[in-house]
Design a protein around this motif. Structure first.
Motif, PDB file in Angstrom:
ATOM      1  N   GLY A 117       0.751  -1.195   0.100  1.00 15.37           N
ATOM      2  CA  GLY A 117       0.198   0.089   0.111  1.00 15.37           C
ATOM      3  C   GLY A 117       0.726   0.967   0.040  1.00 15.37           C
ATOM      4  N   MET A 118       1.834   1.244   0.726  1.00 18.03           N
ATOM      5  CA  MET A 118       2.946   2.445   0.654  1.00 18.03           C
ATOM      6  C   MET A 118       3.463   2.598  -0.798  1.00 18.03           C
ATOM      7  SD  MET A 118       4.425   4.485   3.403  1.00 18.03           S
ATOM      8  CE  MET A 118       3.778   3.348   4.924  1.00 18.03           C
ATOM      9  N   PHE A 119       3.804   1.523  -1.269  1.00 20.89           N
ATOM     10  CA  PHE A 119       4.420   1.475  -2.768  1.00 20.89           C
ATOM     11  C   PHE A 119       3.435   2.149  -3.833  1.00 20.89           C
ATOM     12  CE2 PHE A 119       4.524  -0.633  -6.812  1.00 20.89           C
ATOM     13  CZ  PHE A 119       5.469   0.324  -7.438  1.00 20.89           C
ATOM     14  N   TYR A 120       2.095   1.536  -3.664  1.00 20.32           N
ATOM     15  CA  TYR A 120       1.150   2.105  -4.489  1.00 20.32           C
ATOM     16  C   TYR A 120       0.674   3.233  -4.502  1.00 20.32           C
ATOM     17  CZ  TYR A 120       0.017  -3.051  -5.000  1.00 20.32           C
ATOM     18  OH  TYR A 120      -0.153  -4.477  -4.951  1.00 20.32           O
ATOM     19  N   THR A 121       0.572   3.981  -3.322  1.00 20.81           N
ATOM     20  CA  THR A 121       0.321   5.361  -3.232  1.00 20.81           C
ATOM     21  C   THR A 121       1.431   6.133  -3.469  1.00 20.81           C
ATOM     22  OG1 THR A 121      -1.011   4.552  -1.262  1.00 20.81           O
ATOM     23  CG2 THR A 121      -0.610   6.805  -1.408  1.00 20.81           C
ATOM     24  N   ALA A 122       2.758   5.860  -3.007  1.00 23.40           N
ATOM     25  CA  ALA A 122       3.717   6.697  -3.282  1.00 23.40           C
ATOM     26  C   ALA A 122       4.040   6.747  -4.784  1.00 23.40           C
ATOM     27  CB  ALA A 122       4.967   6.077  -2.397  1.00 23.40           C
ATOM     28  N   GLN A 123       4.110   5.705  -5.338  1.00 24.94           N
ATOM     29  CA  GLN A 123       4.134   5.710  -6.866  1.00 24.94           C
ATOM     30  C   GLN A 123       2.962   6.440  -7.485  1.00 24.94           C
ATOM     31  OE1 GLN A 123       3.182   2.029  -9.612  1.00 24.94           O
ATOM     32  NE2 GLN A 123       5.619   2.443 -10.214  1.00 24.94           N
ATOM     33  N   GLN A 124       2.080   6.460  -7.302  1.00 25.25           N
ATOM     34  CA  GLN A 124       0.729   7.273  -7.899  1.00 25.25           C
ATOM     35  C   GLN A 124       0.932   8.620  -7.781  1.00 25.25           C
ATOM     36  OE1 GLN A 124      -1.380   5.328 -10.003  1.00 25.25           O
ATOM     37  NE2 GLN A 124      -2.027   7.196 -10.745  1.00 25.25           N
ATOM     38  N   VAL A 125       1.473   8.955  -6.350  1.00 28.73           N
ATOM     39  CA  VAL A 125       1.549  10.504  -6.095  1.00 28.73           C
ATOM     40  C   VAL A 125       2.746  11.075  -6.727  1.00 28.73           C
ATOM     41  CG1 VAL A 125       1.950  11.985  -4.163  1.00 28.73           C
ATOM     42  CG2 VAL A 125      -0.001  10.071  -4.057  1.00 28.73           C
ATOM     43  N   SER A 126       3.908  10.067  -6.705  1.00 30.52           N
ATOM     44  CA  SER A 126       5.106  10.662  -7.551  1.00 30.52           C
ATOM     45  C   SER A 126       4.820  10.914  -8.855  1.00 30.52           C
ATOM     46  CB  SER A 126       6.148   9.504  -7.352  1.00 30.52           C
ATOM     47  OG  SER A 126       6.564   9.071  -6.021  1.00 30.52           O
ATOM     48  N   ARG A 127       4.111  10.180  -9.437  1.00 25.06           N
ATOM     49  CA  ARG A 127       3.746  10.561 -10.985  1.00 25.06           C
ATOM     50  C   ARG A 127       3.375  11.802 -11.100  1.00 25.06           C
ATOM     51  NH1 ARG A 127       1.661   4.399 -12.211  1.00 25.06           N
ATOM     52  NH2 ARG A 127       3.901   3.398 -12.698  1.00 25.06           N
ATOM     53  N   GLN A 128       2.304  12.280 -10.177  1.00 25.54           N
ATOM     54  CA  GLN A 128       1.709  13.799 -10.318  1.00 25.54           C
ATOM     55  C   GLN A 128       2.768  14.703 -10.145  1.00 25.54           C
ATOM     56  OE1 GLN A 128      -0.930  14.865 -11.455  1.00 25.54           O
ATOM     57  NE2 GLN A 128      -0.454  16.846 -10.489  1.00 25.54           N
ATOM     58  N   MET A 129       3.570  14.318  -9.003  1.00 26.72           N
ATOM     59  CA  MET A 129       4.655  15.487  -8.613  1.00 26.72           C
ATOM     60  C   MET A 129       5.597  15.600  -9.529  1.00 26.72           C
ATOM     61  SD  MET A 129       5.064  14.297  -4.615  1.00 26.72           S
ATOM     62  CE  MET A 129       3.984  14.948  -3.340  1.00 26.72           C
ATOM     63  N   VAL A 130       5.977  14.732 -10.347  1.00 28.73           N
ATOM     64  CA  VAL A 130       6.769  14.755 -11.367  1.00 28.73           C
ATOM     65  C   VAL A 130       6.118  15.689 -12.513  1.00 28.73           C
ATOM     66  CG1 VAL A 130       7.840  13.862 -13.393  1.00 28.73           C
ATOM     67  CG2 VAL A 130       8.124  12.620 -11.259  1.00 28.73           C
ATOM     68  N   LYS A 131       4.948  15.453 -12.806  1.00 32.54           N
ATOM     69  CA  LYS A 131       4.306  16.444 -13.792  1.00 32.54           C
ATOM     70  C   LYS A 131       4.289  17.744 -13.081  1.00 32.54           C
ATOM     71  CE  LYS A 131       0.906  12.911 -15.312  1.00 32.54           C
ATOM     72  NZ  LYS A 131      -0.235  12.245 -15.319  1.00 32.54           N
ATOM     73  N   GLN A 132       4.046  18.195 -11.958  1.00 35.98           N
ATOM     74  CA  GLN A 132       3.888  19.295 -11.360  1.00 35.98           C
ATOM     75  C   GLN A 132       5.155  20.046 -10.778  1.00 35.98           C
ATOM     76  OE1 GLN A 132       1.052  18.144  -8.179  1.00 35.98           O
ATOM     77  NE2 GLN A 132       2.659  18.207  -6.803  1.00 35.98           N
ATOM     78  N   ALA A 157       8.806  -6.884   9.267  1.00 41.79           N
ATOM     79  CA  ALA A 157       9.401  -6.928   7.698  1.00 41.79           C
ATOM     80  C   ALA A 157       8.730  -5.765   6.997  1.00 41.79           C
ATOM     81  CB  ALA A 157       9.127  -8.213   7.188  1.00 41.79           C
ATOM     82  N   SER A 158       7.821  -5.563   7.162  1.00 42.69           N
ATOM     83  CA  SER A 158       6.985  -4.243   6.287  1.00 42.69           C
ATOM     84  C   SER A 158       7.614  -3.129   6.568  1.00 42.69           C
ATOM     85  CB  SER A 158       5.523  -4.475   6.860  1.00 42.69           C
ATOM     86  OG  SER A 158       5.073  -3.991   7.945  1.00 42.69           O
ATOM     87  N   LYS A 159       7.864  -2.814   7.959  1.00 43.94           N
ATOM     88  CA  LYS A 159       8.440  -1.552   8.201  1.00 43.94           C
ATOM     89  C   LYS A 159       9.891  -1.286   7.966  1.00 43.94           C
ATOM     90  CE  LYS A 159       4.631   0.343  10.153  1.00 43.94           C
ATOM     91  NZ  LYS A 159       3.982   1.417   9.431  1.00 43.94           N
ATOM     92  N   GLY A 160      10.516  -2.639   8.045  1.00 50.21           N
ATOM     93  CA  GLY A 160      11.900  -2.288   7.602  1.00 50.21           C
ATOM     94  C   GLY A 160      11.983  -2.249   5.857  1.00 50.21           C
ATOM     95  N   GLY A 161      11.026  -2.807   5.122  1.00 52.37           N
ATOM     96  CA  GLY A 161      10.897  -2.638   3.634  1.00 52.37           C
ATOM     97  C   GLY A 161      10.776  -0.912   3.535  1.00 52.37           C
ATOM     98  N   ILE A 162      10.072  -0.290   4.396  1.00 48.04           N
ATOM     99  CA  ILE A 162       9.715   1.025   4.006  1.00 48.04           C
ATOM    100  C   ILE A 162      10.946   1.846   4.195  1.00 48.04           C
ATOM    101  CG2 ILE A 162       8.643   2.918   5.218  1.00 48.04           C
ATOM    102  CD1 ILE A 162       6.094   0.798   5.807  1.00 48.04           C
ATOM    103  N   VAL A 163      11.988   1.438   4.977  1.00 49.14           N
ATOM    104  CA  VAL A 163      13.124   2.200   5.181  1.00 49.14           C
ATOM    105  C   VAL A 163      13.922   2.259   3.871  1.00 49.14           C
ATOM    106  CG1 VAL A 163      15.336   2.370   6.455  1.00 49.14           C
ATOM    107  CG2 VAL A 163      13.084   1.971   7.665  1.00 49.14           C
TER     108      VAL A 163
END
Length: 250
Positions: A117-132, A157-163
């Motif tokens: 979920g962290m990845f999905y959200t970050a990737q989607q928002v990042s694409r918008q941030m690149v545009k702007q 494991a999930s929180k280590g992955g986030i780092v």
């Protein structure tokens, strides 16, 4: 204070606990805030509270573990406000489970929400941030992403992955003027922690593990998110900030 006037913030897991405190902090400092939650009941409650406080908000029902739902939520923010300046990537779940008895379905659920979920959200928002032309992303990790804790193999494991996700994002997105950092809270008193731990456990935890002599509160973490999203942190990216009352100093 109005550090975030004319800024658009998106906060996941915004309907309770730390997420609610983060959303409230950004709104109190002038931001327009999109509130993402998987619970309609909790979302309605926080919506009423924030509107009563005079905050400009956009409530969005979405499950962060579903990439399509997150894509639609981000599209709604863009259709209403045109941009996203700040992402507080906060949504997460936790519970105890012995490693030897850990069900595969529970392992997948934890990773689906906390890391995927962290990845999905970050990737989607990042694409918008690149545009702007830029933006700020703050991912919620934990001290459990730095050191282990028994009965939390899936959560750790999930929180280590986030780092490491945060560090990699910072490397790849810096050239687009996108700063990416992570926050690692220690023991924070939230509705989720209250379900897991009784008062006796909390008292012993404070006595044995927290030099400052108290548990953290959601507002302690919200202040760090506000700092990382502000111009005071303009040269900070790819790092993690620990908010634990000194626990990891032992």
């Amino acid at each position: 204070m109005s550090r975030f006037s004319n800024k658009i913030a998106l906060v996941t897991g915004a309907s309770r606990g730390i997420g609610k405190a983060i959303a409230g902090r950004f709104a109190a400092e002038g931001a327009k805030v999109a509130l993402v939650s998987h619970s309609m009941e909790e979302l309605n409650q926080v919506e009423q509270q924030f509107i009563a406080a005079g905050y400009e908000i956009l409530p969005l029902l979405a499950d962060v573990s579903d990439a399509d739902q997150i894509e639609r939520a981000v599209e709604q923010v863009i259709s209403v406000w045109g941009r996203i300046d700040i992402l507080a990537n906060n949504a997460g779940i936790a519970w105890e489970e012995d490693f030897l008895e850990l069900k595969h379905s529970n392992w997948r659920k934890m990773l689906d929400v906390n890391l995927n979920g962290m990845f999905y959200t970050a990737q989607q928002v990042s694409r918008q941030m690149v545009k702007q032309g830029g933006g700020i992303i703050i991912n919620m990790s934990s001290t459990n992403g730095i050191v282990g804790e028994a009965k939390y193999a899936h959560y750790n494991a999930s929180k280590g992955g986030i780092v490491l996700l945060t560090k990699t994002m910072a490397l790849e997105l810096g050239s687009y003027n996108i700063r990416v950092n992570a926050v690692c809270p220690g023991y924070i008193q939230t509705p989720m922690s209250e379900v897991i731990d009784d008062a006796e456990f909390v008292e012993a935890y404070i006595r044995n593990k927290i030099p400052l002599g108290r548990v953290g509160m959601p507002e302690d973490v919200a202040g760090v998110f506000a700092f990382l999203a502000s111009n005071d942190a303009a040269f900070i990216t790819g790092t993690t900030i620990v908010v634990d009352g000194g626990q990891l100093a032992f």
